[in-house]
Scaffold this active site. Structure first.
Site, PDB file in Angstrom:
ATOM      1  N   GLN A  33      41.215  44.661  23.159  1.00 42.66           N
ATOM      2  CA  GLN A  33      40.867  43.433  22.429  1.00 42.66           C
ATOM      3  C   GLN A  33      39.370  43.343  22.090  1.00 42.66           C
ATOM      4  OE1 GLN A  33      42.036  40.224  25.058  1.00 42.66           O
ATOM      5  NE2 GLN A  33      40.359  40.572  26.486  1.00 42.66           N
ATOM      6  N   SER A  42      35.932  43.801  33.279  1.00 41.18           N
ATOM      7  CA  SER A  42      35.169  43.941  34.529  1.00 41.18           C
ATOM      8  C   SER A  42      34.366  45.240  34.549  1.00 41.18           C
ATOM      9  CB  SER A  42      36.109  43.935  35.730  1.00 41.18           C
ATOM     10  OG  SER A  42      36.951  42.818  35.700  1.00 41.18           O
ATOM     11  N   LEU A  49      29.677  50.694  42.861  1.00 39.77           N
ATOM     12  CA  LEU A  49      29.535  51.280  44.202  1.00 39.77           C
ATOM     13  C   LEU A  49      30.886  51.828  44.646  1.00 39.77           C
ATOM     14  CD1 LEU A  49      27.472  48.698  44.012  1.00 39.77           C
ATOM     15  CD2 LEU A  49      27.029  49.310  46.384  1.00 39.77           C
ATOM     16  N   HIS A 222      32.622  36.739  41.229  1.00 39.25           N
ATOM     17  CA  HIS A 222      31.899  37.335  42.354  1.00 39.25           C
ATOM     18  C   HIS A 222      30.445  37.493  41.910  1.00 39.25           C
ATOM     19  CE1 HIS A 222      30.410  40.628  44.794  1.00 39.25           C
ATOM     20  NE2 HIS A 222      30.577  41.516  43.849  1.00 39.25           N
ATOM     21  N   TYR A 256      26.214  43.703  49.601  1.00 44.60           N
ATOM     22  CA  TYR A 256      26.014  45.126  49.314  1.00 44.60           C
ATOM     23  C   TYR A 256      24.853  45.295  48.341  1.00 44.60           C
ATOM     24  CZ  TYR A 256      28.718  44.354  44.978  1.00 44.60           C
ATOM     25  OH  TYR A 256      29.159  43.909  43.766  1.00 44.60           O
ATOM     26  N   THR A 359      36.383  52.064  42.160  1.00 43.96           N
ATOM     27  CA  THR A 359      36.489  53.039  43.261  1.00 43.96           C
ATOM     28  C   THR A 359      37.806  53.818  43.227  1.00 43.96           C
ATOM     29  OG1 THR A 359      35.132  51.579  44.606  1.00 43.96           O
ATOM     30  CG2 THR A 359      36.479  53.172  45.800  1.00 43.96           C
ATOM     31  N   ASP A 548      64.947  54.768  54.568  1.00 48.75           N
ATOM     32  CA  ASP A 548      66.173  54.964  55.335  1.00 48.75           C
ATOM     33  C   ASP A 548      67.065  53.761  55.042  1.00 48.75           C
ATOM     34  OD1 ASP A 548      64.309  53.399  56.674  1.00 48.75           O
ATOM     35  OD2 ASP A 548      64.935  54.015  58.671  1.00 48.75           O
TER      36      ASP A 548
HETATM   37  P1  FAD Z   1      38.802  45.946  32.871  1.00 46.25           P
HETATM   38  O1  FAD Z   1      37.562  46.708  32.887  1.00 46.25           O
HETATM   39  O2  FAD Z   1      38.680  44.461  32.896  1.00 46.25           O
HETATM   40  O3  FAD Z   1      39.589  46.397  31.595  1.00 46.25           O
HETATM   41  C1  FAD Z   1      40.702  45.691  31.105  1.00 46.25           C
HETATM   42  C2  FAD Z   1      40.598  45.719  29.606  1.00 46.25           C
HETATM   43  O4  FAD Z   1      41.779  45.163  29.071  1.00 46.25           O
HETATM   44  C3  FAD Z   1      39.450  44.874  29.119  1.00 46.25           C
HETATM   45  O5  FAD Z   1      38.561  45.693  28.397  1.00 46.25           O
HETATM   46  C4  FAD Z   1      40.108  43.824  28.252  1.00 46.25           C
HETATM   47  O6  FAD Z   1      39.359  43.488  27.130  1.00 46.25           O
HETATM   48  C5  FAD Z   1      41.418  44.493  27.884  1.00 46.25           C
HETATM   49  N1  FAD Z   1      42.483  43.520  27.580  1.00 46.25           N
HETATM   50  C6  FAD Z   1      42.872  42.468  28.311  1.00 46.25           C
HETATM   51  N2  FAD Z   1      43.849  41.807  27.711  1.00 46.25           N
HETATM   52  C7  FAD Z   1      44.097  42.469  26.549  1.00 46.25           C
HETATM   53  C8  FAD Z   1      44.993  42.257  25.490  1.00 46.25           C
HETATM   54  N3  FAD Z   1      45.870  41.231  25.478  1.00 46.25           N
HETATM   55  N4  FAD Z   1      44.992  43.116  24.450  1.00 46.25           N
HETATM   56  C9  FAD Z   1      44.125  44.167  24.422  1.00 46.25           C
HETATM   57  N5  FAD Z   1      43.234  44.399  25.402  1.00 46.25           N
HETATM   58  C10 FAD Z   1      43.232  43.557  26.456  1.00 46.25           C
HETATM   59  N6  FAD Z   1      34.471  47.811  41.765  1.00 46.25           N
HETATM   60  C11 FAD Z   1      34.058  48.863  42.477  1.00 46.25           C
HETATM   61  O7  FAD Z   1      34.839  49.766  42.738  1.00 46.25           O
HETATM   62  N7  FAD Z   1      32.789  48.933  42.958  1.00 46.25           N
HETATM   63  C12 FAD Z   1      31.900  47.947  42.724  1.00 46.25           C
HETATM   64  O8  FAD Z   1      30.757  48.035  43.149  1.00 46.25           O
HETATM   65  C13 FAD Z   1      32.308  46.834  41.999  1.00 46.25           C
HETATM   66  N8  FAD Z   1      31.463  45.811  41.803  1.00 46.25           N
HETATM   67  C14 FAD Z   1      31.839  44.767  41.031  1.00 46.25           C
HETATM   68  C15 FAD Z   1      30.912  43.763  40.776  1.00 46.25           C
HETATM   69  C16 FAD Z   1      31.253  42.715  39.968  1.00 46.25           C
HETATM   70  C17 FAD Z   1      30.248  41.662  39.698  1.00 46.25           C
HETATM   71  C18 FAD Z   1      32.549  42.651  39.423  1.00 46.25           C
HETATM   72  C19 FAD Z   1      32.960  41.528  38.541  1.00 46.25           C
HETATM   73  C20 FAD Z   1      33.486  43.625  39.692  1.00 46.25           C
HETATM   74  C21 FAD Z   1      33.133  44.687  40.494  1.00 46.25           C
HETATM   75  N9  FAD Z   1      34.043  45.707  40.792  1.00 46.25           N
HETATM   76  C22 FAD Z   1      33.640  46.791  41.511  1.00 46.25           C
HETATM   77  C23 FAD Z   1      35.438  45.638  40.339  1.00 46.25           C
HETATM   78  C24 FAD Z   1      35.661  46.474  39.097  1.00 46.25           C
HETATM   79  O9  FAD Z   1      34.703  46.161  38.156  1.00 46.25           O
HETATM   80  C25 FAD Z   1      37.032  46.234  38.502  1.00 46.25           C
HETATM   81  O10 FAD Z   1      38.006  46.204  39.475  1.00 46.25           O
HETATM   82  C26 FAD Z   1      37.381  47.305  37.487  1.00 46.25           C
HETATM   83  O11 FAD Z   1      36.357  47.469  36.560  1.00 46.25           O
HETATM   84  C27 FAD Z   1      38.661  46.974  36.743  1.00 46.25           C
HETATM   85  O12 FAD Z   1      38.892  47.926  35.761  1.00 46.25           O
HETATM   86  P2  FAD Z   1      40.087  47.739  34.739  1.00 46.25           P
HETATM   87  O13 FAD Z   1      40.059  48.856  33.795  1.00 46.25           O
HETATM   88  O14 FAD Z   1      41.335  47.497  35.488  1.00 46.25           O
HETATM   89  O15 FAD Z   1      39.804  46.331  34.041  1.00 46.25           O
END
Ligand code: FAD
Length: 823
Positions: A33, A42, A49, A222, A256, A359, A548
């Protein structure tokens, strides 16, 4: 290859496209999107990290794979992983102990770590406050994922391989026909698809709603901040996002740290949970930037105040800095902290991979790609399976409360037995009132209240013969435990005890195709004897153990099936639906009857006397595994002569309205034989003494029946069953590893599970289950060990940094239990 649509170009969606391409699939469209250069989910602001060590083997393996993949993903000689290492510090004695436990997990999952003294922590990380740090855990292979860069490189690589990316294209609907997905709807038109995978991150709930699928995740904000420039970081970190120190965790204060060039980045989990509804965030802006993206909310500085004070204490250098940039970033939390991976239960071709941290992202993507291309993931998915949740756990209020709790506890020290504080009393069995009268101490699992032991049995402690007396436990293993468990084990082995077996899943499998389906899915001939129930296995196509099961044929077209997890039920439901669709005449229906029925295990050498005292002669006379429908003092029941504790007796089922009456009748009949109510503490001990395996810990899809010591459940004479071909040529003799029983030599040191096992100084396995075996008055444990480690060999189990000697023994302690029921 099939036409695939992936929703979302975050770190999960792009990795999945890459994993599918590398397995030869070539008709893939990724629909995003937001703008591809910075989609705005996210991933776009994740500091990245990667701490690999986790209590879950599956999650640690996913993390390890992510590290290796990002290391190999390179452009201009620079990879997408900065392997600076990870350092977790302890500022309390409890955390210092916890780091020892964590080191144990790391050894179990083959991740290299080292415990550090205060001096060693300071040497590695000179900016730490010496007075605060009691010690640390160093993980050299941890580090920083360059997640946003990885996404761009993956987009580039997969585009070259033919993957189509559609940016600024929101998916607004999922198209389907006859129970299958056929495509996705977007404002720019439909995109046909045979398989749709939602990798939409915290928008997963919205996508799920398009197909009537509740997704148990909660988007939570967060806090993450960056500080002003610090001279001490400027010199070593030339690049603006560079880092040279290990990533740092200060879990005692929910904090962290990483470097961004000359600035610190600080993440905080100590603030109040801040839930968000993704749908309320509006559309993705056309120009997403660092400051302007849907997953980024305004900073609330007052929430960060305690974190800033704690940070300045741990890292005194920060007293010279200030916060220059902060935001509340959104990502997903779930009721148990695990990701959500799997298939829609009724819409074929629809999959999800959500609530995944950076991660674990590449590891999850690999598992999903394996699932799609081969039908199974090499890594067991039970910890992440969408189907692991029961219906009640999908209620929005439950998801919200438990996911917020998970946020609060994300860095807490949690005991493996620790039940949820809330919500409680969601699912109680009809015996609940009676159990409360007996002082039941309840733990919680899948929203069920389950007695662990009964305080009423404390009065029998003085009667315990010397050889049954419990030994003292250390403080950790004594938590959620009582010496009363010994009484309950003793009574089950010497007289009789009643167990509430209601939470175990019971299914009714019914229809003209029921027999055919169960024959196809199980490893034994479940039709061989119409009067006996069959304990058998369901395998995947590679011979891995799916579950099982206990099967009793009630009539030609109707079966009582006991399974041990919602994941197994999901499999049976799916198979039934597919078979019914393939052949309308051989339809089969699977119904979960757990909630409308209840079950008591009446087990012990005097169980027959108790049954006779109720005048239920049909039941009393049943042979091993025999079953019948009968009445016990007027209560209609199904009774199967089987036990989970290796004693004579029955599992007795009735419908819920008769539950209390059944309890009362058996209790009254049992009084003169000394019956007690017994809890799960005793049951776990007794089942382990007898060699019974628990699915999910002692055996998973990663183990075949021979490795699990269950080769006797395989009927190779059966013409065919799922997994049979894969077992050709395998046997217990050819297995490279086997589940073994370890007896702990000193007779008193407890372990609880997941601890590493060493042989001649080398890690060779980990504890899958553990208990105190009252019958032999020693703690025991199970572990999968290499085949060359034979009976009588000595191994060591590491428990909080201490090595405990144990002896490998052959399978169940049949010497003590041979006079009792065989499995
Ligand atoms: P996203 O990156 O959110 O991707 C989902 C995508 O789907 C988005 O680009 C969105 O636009 C798209 N989308 C949604 N709905 C639709 C739709 N209807 N049609 C088309 N596209 C759509 N994780 C770590 O492992 N280490 C860290 O240090 C860490 N720190 C973090 C710090 C912060 C402040 C935050 C917020 C998160 C952190 N995380 C960390 C978590 C991590 O960022 C997320 O869990 C991870 O990026 C999720 O990846 P994703 O691809 O599932 O989701």
């Amino acid at each position: 290859s099939p036409r695939v649509v992936i929703i979302g170009a975050g770190i999960v969606g792009t990795n999945l496209a890459d994993e599918l391409v590398s397995r030869g699939w070539n008709d893939i469209t990724v629909v995003e999107q937001g703008p591809l250069s910075m989609p705005g989910g996210s991933t776009s602001h994740a500091p990245g990290l990667v701490f690999q060590t986790n209590s879950s083997k599956t999650m640690s393996e996913f993390a390890r794979y992510t590290v290796s993949k990002l290391l190999s993903l390179k452009q201009d000689g620079q990879s997408c992983f900065n392997q600076v290492g990870g350092l977790e510090v302890a500022t309390t004695p409890e955390r210092l102990e916890e780091l020892k436990r964590k080191r144990g997990w790391a050894s179990s999952w083959k991740i290299e770590t080292r415990l550090l003294s205060t001096d060693e922590c300071l040497e590695m990380y000179p900016l730490l406050d010496r007075d605060s740090v009691l010690g640390g855990l160093h993980i050299p292979t941890d580090g920083l994922a360059l997640a946003a860069r990885a996404v761009q490189l993956l987009v580039k690589r997969t585009t070259k391989a033919g993957v189509r990316y559609l940016e600024m294209t929101p998916v607004t609907g999922i198209e389907r026909s006859s129970g299958r997905v056929t495509g996705v709807t977007t404002p720019k038109g439909s995109i046909p698809a045979d398989i749709v995978i939602s990798c939409a991150g915290f928008w997963g709930v919205e996508i799920g709603a398009m197909v009537g699928l509740p997704i148990p995740l909660l988007p939570l904000a967060h806090q993450y901040v960056k500080t002003s420039s610090l001279q001490v970081l400027a010199a070593p970190n030339k690049a603006s996002n560079g880092a040279h120190l290990p990533i740092l965790r200060h879990q005692d204060q929910d904090l962290y740290y990483r470097e961004h060039g000359d600035r610190y980045g600080i993440g905080y989990y100590g603030h109040r949970p801040m839930p968000v509804v993704a749908a309320s965030l509006g559309n993705t802006p056309e120009n997403v930037s660092e400051q302007n993206m849907p997953s980024r909310l305004d900073f609330t500085p007052e929430d960060f105040q305690p974190a800033w004070e704690a940070s300045q204490k741990l890292l005194p250098i920060l007293r010279n800095a200030e916060i220059t940039d902060g935001f509340n970033g959104i990502f997903s939390f779930t009721p148990d902290g695990g990701p959500i991976v799997g298939q829609h239960p009724t819409l074929d071709g629809f999959y999800v991979a959500e609530a995944v941290w950076v991660t674990h992202s590449a590891g999850v993507a690999k598992a999903v790609a394996e699932l799609l291309t081969t039908g199974r993931s090499e890594t067991d998915l039970a910890d992440c399976d969408l189907a692991r949740f029961e219906e009640v756990q999908l209620a929005p209020a439950y998801v919200s409360e438990t996911s917020q709790q998970n946020f609060v506890e994300v860095y807490d020290i949690l005991h493996p037995m620790q039940p949820k504080a809330s919500p409680r009393d969601l699912r109680v069995t009809p015996f609940h009132a009676r159990q409360q009268e007996l002082g039941a101490v309840f733990l919680e699992s899948r929203a069920w209240e389950r007695p662990q032991w009964f305080e009423a049995n404390a009065e029998l402690l003085d009667d315990l013969p010397a050889q049954w007396r419990p030994v003292d436990r250390d403080v950790w293993s004594a938590r959620f435990h009582s010496p009363i468990v010994a009484v309950e084990a003793w009574k089950a082995r010497t007289t009789v005890a009643m167990y509430d077996m209601t939470p175990l899943k019971r299914l009714e499998v019914h229809g003209p195709g029921a027999a055919e389906m169960l024959q196809r899915l199980t490893t034994s001939d479940v039709l061989a004897n119409s009067k006996l129930a069959t304990y058998t296995l369901m395998l995947d196509n590679q011979g891995g153990i799916r579950s099982d099961v206990m099967v009793a044929r009630l009539d030609d077209e109707s079966f009582h099936v006991g399974v041990f997890s919602p994941v197994a039920m999901d499999y049976l439901l799916r198979e039934a639906r597919q078979q019914s669709r393939r052949d309308g005449l051989r339809w089969v229906q699977v119904r979960d009857v757990t909630g409308g029925t209840c079950s008591i295990g009446l087990w012990g050498p005097l169980a027959v006397e108790v049954m006779k005292a109720t005048n239920s002669t049909d039941i009393a006379g049943l042979p091993h595994h025999g079953f019948c429908e009968a009445f016990i003092s007027g209560v209609p029941v199904l009774a199967i002569r089987l036990s989970h504790v290796g004693e004579l007796g029955w599992e007795i089922y009735t419908s819920v309205e008769f539950g209390q009456r059944l309890w009362d009748v058996l209790w009254a009949a049992g009084r003169s034989y000394g019956v007690v109510a017994a809890g799960r503490g005793a049951m776990n001990s007794l089942r382990m003494e007898k060699g019974y395996r628990d699915w999910g810990s002692d055996m998973t899809t990663e183990h075949d029946p021979y490795e699990a010591g269950l080769g006797h459940l395989i009927d190779l004479k059966k013409p065919s069953f799922v997994g049979k071909a894969a077992l050709q040529g395998r046997s217990e003799r050819t297995s490279s590893r086997r589940l073994r029983t370890l007896t702990i030599d000193d007779g008193r040191s407890m372990v609880l599970g997941k601890e590493p096992v060493f042989h001649e100084g080398r890690p060779v396995g980990y504890v899958t289950s553990a208990a105190f075996a009252y019958t032999i008055r020693k703690p025991i444990a199970y572990a999968h060990l290499p085949g060359h480690i034979l009976d009588g060999a000595f191994v060591e189990i590491e428990y909080f940094g201490r090595l405990i000697w144990a002896t490998v023994t052959d399978n169940p302690l049949t010497n003590v239990a041979s006079r009792r029921e065989q499995p």
